[in-house]
Design a protein around this motif. Structure first.
Motif, PDB file in Angstrom:
ATOM      1  N   ARG A 234       0.809  -1.224   0.000  1.00  0.00           N
ATOM      2  CA  ARG A 234       0.000   0.000   0.000  1.00  0.00           C
ATOM      3  C   ARG A 234       0.839   1.269   0.000  1.00  0.00           C
ATOM      4  N   LYS A 235       2.161   1.144  -0.067  1.00  0.00           N
ATOM      5  CA  LYS A 235       3.024   2.328  -0.077  1.00  0.00           C
ATOM      6  C   LYS A 235       3.079   2.981  -1.453  1.00  0.00           C
ATOM      7  N   LEU A 236       2.656   2.246  -2.480  1.00  0.00           N
ATOM      8  CA  LEU A 236       2.763   2.725  -3.853  1.00  0.00           C
ATOM      9  C   LEU A 236       1.378   3.142  -4.342  1.00  0.00           C
ATOM     10  N   LEU A 237       1.271   4.391  -4.722  1.00  0.00           N
ATOM     11  CA  LEU A 237       0.000   4.957  -5.173  1.00  0.00           C
ATOM     12  C   LEU A 237       0.114   5.340  -6.644  1.00  0.00           C
ATOM     13  N   TRP A 238      -0.559   4.582  -7.509  1.00  0.00           N
ATOM     14  CA  TRP A 238      -0.617   4.994  -8.908  1.00  0.00           C
ATOM     15  C   TRP A 238      -1.609   6.143  -9.055  1.00  0.00           C
ATOM     16  N   SER A 239      -1.600   6.790 -10.198  1.00  0.00           N
ATOM     17  CA  SER A 239      -2.337   8.051 -10.342  1.00  0.00           C
ATOM     18  C   SER A 239      -3.850   7.900 -10.207  1.00  0.00           C
ATOM     19  N   ASP A 240      -4.361   6.664 -10.342  1.00  0.00           N
ATOM     20  CA  ASP A 240      -5.807   6.460 -10.195  1.00  0.00           C
ATOM     21  C   ASP A 240      -6.175   5.922  -8.809  1.00  0.00           C
ATOM     22  N   ALA A 241      -5.186   5.861  -7.906  1.00  0.00           N
ATOM     23  CA  ALA A 241      -5.428   5.260  -6.593  1.00  0.00           C
ATOM     24  C   ALA A 241      -5.993   6.275  -5.606  1.00  0.00           C
ATOM     25  N   GLN A 242      -6.785   5.767  -4.655  1.00  0.00           N
ATOM     26  CA  GLN A 242      -7.251   6.606  -3.565  1.00  0.00           C
ATOM     27  C   GLN A 242      -6.040   7.064  -2.741  1.00  0.00           C
TER      28      GLN A 242
ATOM     29  N   TYR B 231      -3.821   9.199  -3.838  1.00  0.00           N
ATOM     30  CA  TYR B 231      -2.762   9.722  -4.718  1.00  0.00           C
ATOM     31  C   TYR B 231      -2.728  11.244  -4.716  1.00  0.00           C
ATOM     32  N   GLU B 232      -3.894  11.863  -4.922  1.00  0.00           N
ATOM     33  CA  GLU B 232      -3.907  13.323  -5.061  1.00  0.00           C
ATOM     34  C   GLU B 232      -3.443  14.002  -3.784  1.00  0.00           C
ATOM     35  N   GLN B 233      -3.827  13.457  -2.633  1.00  0.00           N
ATOM     36  CA  GLN B 233      -3.372  14.037  -1.368  1.00  0.00           C
ATOM     37  C   GLN B 233      -1.856  13.894  -1.235  1.00  0.00           C
ATOM     38  N   ALA B 234      -1.330  12.734  -1.628  1.00  0.00           N
ATOM     39  CA  ALA B 234       0.112  12.531  -1.564  1.00  0.00           C
ATOM     40  C   ALA B 234       0.842  13.462  -2.528  1.00  0.00           C
TER      41      ALA B 234
ATOM     42  N   ARG C 125      -0.132  16.459  -3.467  1.00  0.00           N
ATOM     43  CA  ARG C 125      -0.150  17.802  -2.897  1.00  0.00           C
ATOM     44  C   ARG C 125       0.743  17.894  -1.666  1.00  0.00           C
ATOM     45  N   ASP C 126       0.774  16.834  -0.879  1.00  0.00           N
ATOM     46  CA  ASP C 126       1.625  16.828   0.316  1.00  0.00           C
ATOM     47  C   ASP C 126       3.108  16.873  -0.031  1.00  0.00           C
ATOM     48  N   ALA C 127       3.443  16.482  -1.253  1.00  0.00           N
ATOM     49  CA  ALA C 127       4.848  16.478  -1.660  1.00  0.00           C
ATOM     50  C   ALA C 127       5.383  17.888  -1.909  1.00  0.00           C
ATOM     51  N   VAL C 128       4.504  18.892  -1.850  1.00  0.00           N
ATOM     52  CA  VAL C 128       4.898  20.266  -2.161  1.00  0.00           C
ATOM     53  C   VAL C 128       4.585  21.155  -0.965  1.00  0.00           C
TER      54      VAL C 128
ATOM     55  N   ASN D 179       5.103  24.408  -0.850  1.00  0.00           N
ATOM     56  CA  ASN D 179       4.538  25.647  -1.381  1.00  0.00           C
ATOM     57  C   ASN D 179       3.029  25.511  -1.542  1.00  0.00           C
ATOM     58  N   GLY D 180       2.302  26.593  -1.259  1.00  0.00           N
ATOM     59  CA  GLY D 180       0.860  26.590  -1.490  1.00  0.00           C
ATOM     60  C   GLY D 180       0.505  26.523  -2.965  1.00  0.00           C
ATOM     61  N   ARG D 181       1.424  26.917  -3.828  1.00  0.00           N
ATOM     62  CA  ARG D 181       1.224  26.782  -5.269  1.00  0.00           C
ATOM     63  C   ARG D 181       1.591  25.360  -5.675  1.00  0.00           C
ATOM     64  N   LYS D 182       0.607  24.618  -6.110  1.00  0.00           N
ATOM     65  CA  LYS D 182       0.837  23.212  -6.470  1.00  0.00           C
ATOM     66  C   LYS D 182       0.942  23.082  -7.985  1.00  0.00           C
ATOM     67  N   PRO D 183       1.970  22.429  -8.489  1.00  0.00           N
ATOM     68  CA  PRO D 183       2.093  22.294  -9.944  1.00  0.00           C
ATOM     69  C   PRO D 183       1.059  21.323 -10.483  1.00  0.00           C
ATOM     70  N   PRO D 184       0.659  21.487 -11.733  1.00  0.00           N
ATOM     71  CA  PRO D 184      -0.268  20.519 -12.332  1.00  0.00           C
ATOM     72  C   PRO D 184       0.409  19.230 -12.744  1.00  0.00           C
ATOM     73  N   ARG D 185       1.751  19.165 -12.660  1.00  0.00           N
ATOM     74  CA  ARG D 185       2.463  17.948 -13.053  1.00  0.00           C
ATOM     75  C   ARG D 185       1.965  16.747 -12.250  1.00  0.00           C
ATOM     76  N   ARG D 186       1.730  15.655 -12.952  1.00  0.00           N
ATOM     77  CA  ARG D 186       1.193  14.466 -12.306  1.00  0.00           C
ATOM     78  C   ARG D 186       2.154  13.295 -12.498  1.00  0.00           C
ATOM     79  N   PRO D 187       2.849  12.904 -11.438  1.00  0.00           N
ATOM     80  CA  PRO D 187       3.671  11.693 -11.536  1.00  0.00           C
ATOM     81  C   PRO D 187       2.812  10.484 -11.878  1.00  0.00           C
ATOM     82  N   ALA D 188       3.428   9.510 -12.527  1.00  0.00           N
ATOM     83  CA  ALA D 188       2.698   8.271 -12.826  1.00  0.00           C
ATOM     84  C   ALA D 188       2.309   7.551 -11.547  1.00  0.00           C
ATOM     85  N   GLY D 189       3.139   7.671 -10.529  1.00  0.00           N
ATOM     86  CA  GLY D 189       2.865   7.060  -9.239  1.00  0.00           C
ATOM     87  C   GLY D 189       3.713   7.715  -8.173  1.00  0.00           C
ATOM     88  N   ILE D 190       3.347   7.477  -6.931  1.00  0.00           N
ATOM     89  CA  ILE D 190       4.076   8.037  -5.795  1.00  0.00           C
ATOM     90  C   ILE D 190       4.346   6.914  -4.808  1.00  0.00           C
ATOM     91  N   LEU D 191       5.605   6.732  -4.475  1.00  0.00           N
ATOM     92  CA  LEU D 191       5.972   5.744  -3.466  1.00  0.00           C
ATOM     93  C   LEU D 191       6.234   6.453  -2.149  1.00  0.00           C
TER      94      LEU D 191
END
Length: 458
Positions: free
Chosen positions: A9-17, A19-22, A24-27, A29-41
């Motif tokens: 469950r440590k790996l979140l692909w872009s369609d996973a529940q 993912y979006e919070q992770a 945003r949490d990676a930044v 800055n209050g300005r969040k880029p629209p860049r979307r990683p394929a997944g987040i570990l």
């Protein structure tokens, strides 16, 4: 078991529940880029990192990394890459007698202090207490008392690195020396994931004494000229920064110039002697108010930098390093000093002169003075205006610049190349080392090609 199965469950692909919070949490800055990683570990140990790199290789993905997320351009969040979040690798294992520590890339300055203070030890971590050591040390590490110790990366004695093959290796003076060389200063251009830093600690200074003097903006020419004149006279154990700001000084009439100095000393007398230069400044009578020195128990109590950079606000940030004469540098800065776009926006002037000679490492370029141009807001509709203000004034400073400090996103702001951050010799070595260690370009490199008009940061 497959690599993906090992990560559970440590790996979140872009369609996973989640993912979006992770994302945003990676930044920070209050300005969040629209860049979307394929997944987040959400890595928990070096084995997770190694498995993620091997999985990325299987799937033909690039790998990006974030530790504390303080990059204002969110350089670790890349479109289509696998983002390895190492913020949970935050252990701090100290060997007090040897004055060494093994520190995870996600450990933040505040936690380092809380661990080291009772042991009488010190490390020059970031001035902002929530900066993690990962990006800080990879980018050089200009932290507390660094003029005495040198940049933090110079106190890195070894690194544990996950390579492009998904292997964990140790790099130091006796093994993998070229990887060790690059880890000390290559910043976002480093071609691996550091999972642990082996650090040399310093004795905690017996006395830490802070002084502050607030000057009217009208005295900027005299004050900046004087600071430039005395840059080599300051004791190497003095941290000096001038911040032109309205928010921190609570001035009702607009920005003022807050001159902050901190002495790290063996005695009260030594601290007072080091700070006397500022208490007896020739224009001291022009100060709005002043504190000639207050002793604090730890850098944890020096909260001014944290007050400048609360999480969640919307930041644009750029910088230059300069060795120009004051007669050229001060006029080049004047337009920015007199046009701060919001009360929280600010300009920092920091003395870089008088540091110890740099060892042979990727971090290789310094000027006498660091100038940071920072716009801060809370309204998304102001983002383009604030970014343009930062970029325009940083460009006005380019004629007096010798380069930029790697942690402040000049590449994203002005589209600069790596030559702005390294000596010519260091830059000539980085490319061949990347070819050796990461021939398939598994790891993303510097964030290039984004400008205020097309970066999409929002």
């Amino acid at each position: 078991m497959t690599l993906e199965g090992k990560l559970e469950r440590k790996l979140l692909w872009s369609d996973a529940q989640g993912y979006e919070q992770a994302r945003r949490d990676a930044v920070w800055n209050g300005r969040k880029p629209p860049r979307r990683p394929a997944g987040i570990l959400l890595a928990e140990d070096a084995a997770d990192v190694a498995a993620a790199v091997r999985l990325a290789r299987e799937r033909g993905l690039q790998v990006s990394v974030r530790a504390g997320g303080h990059s204002t351009s969110a350089a670790g969040v890349r479109e289509g890459a696998l983002l390895v979040d190492v913020s949970r690798l935050a252990s701090i294992d100290v060997e007090a007698r040897a004055r060494t520590a093994v520190v995870g890339p996600g450990a933040i300055g505040r936690d380092l202090d809380l661990t080291l203070d009772p042991l009488g030890l010190f490390f020059p971590h970031g001035h902002c207490s929530t900066v993690a050591v990962g990006g800080f040390l990879l980018g050089g590490g200009l932290g507390w008392n660094w003029r005495a110790y040198g940049p933090g990366c110079g106190l890195v004695r070894a690194v544990d690195v996950v390579t492009a093959d998904g292997e964990v290796v140790r790099a130091d003076e006796s093994q993998n020396r070229d990887l060790y060389w690059a880890a000390r200063g290559a910043g976002p251009g480093f071609f691996g994931v550091v999972t642990a830093f082996h650090l040399e600690m310093q004795p905690k200074p017996a006395v830490i004494k802070a002084a502050a003097h607030n000057y009217p903006l009208a005295a900027r020419g005299e004050l900046l000229g004087w600071l430039h004149e005395i840059r080599h006279e300051m004791a190497p154990t003095v941290d000096q920064a001038l911040c032109v700001t309205q928010h921190v000084t609570h001035s009702p009439d607009g920005p003022t110039m807050l001159l902050g100095t901190v002495a790290f000393a063996d005695s009260e007398r030594e601290a007072d002697d080091a700070l006397a230069l500022f208490a007896n400044a020739p224009l001291r009578e022009k100060a709005i108010w002043g504190d000639d020195g207050t002793t604090v128990g730890s850098v944890q109590h020096l909260t001014g930098v944290d007050d400048l950079y609360p999480a969640g606000l919307r930041y644009a940030h750029d910088n230059i390093m300069s060795s120009a004469a004051a007669s050229a540098l001060v006029p080049a800065l004047d337009a920015a000093l007199t046009s701060l776009p919001t009360p929280r926006s600010h300009i920092n002037w920091q003395n870089l002169a008088g540091v110890p000679e740099l060892p042979d490492m990727a971090f290789s370029l310094l000027g006498d003075t660091l100038i940071e141009v920072v716009a801060v807001g809370d309204d998304p509709s102001q983002d383009a205006q604030l970014q343009a203000w930062v970029t325009d004034h940083a460009r006005q400073l380019e004629p007096v610049a010798v380069g930029s400090q790697i942690g402040a996103d000049s590449m994203a702001s002005r589209g600069l190349g790596p030559d702005a951050y390294f000596s010519a010799d260091a830059l000539s070595r980085l490319g061949p080392l990347r070819d050796r260690w990461d021939p398939d370009r598994r790891f993303v490199s510097f964030l290039l090609g984004e400008t205020p008009s097309d970066s999409g940061i929002r």
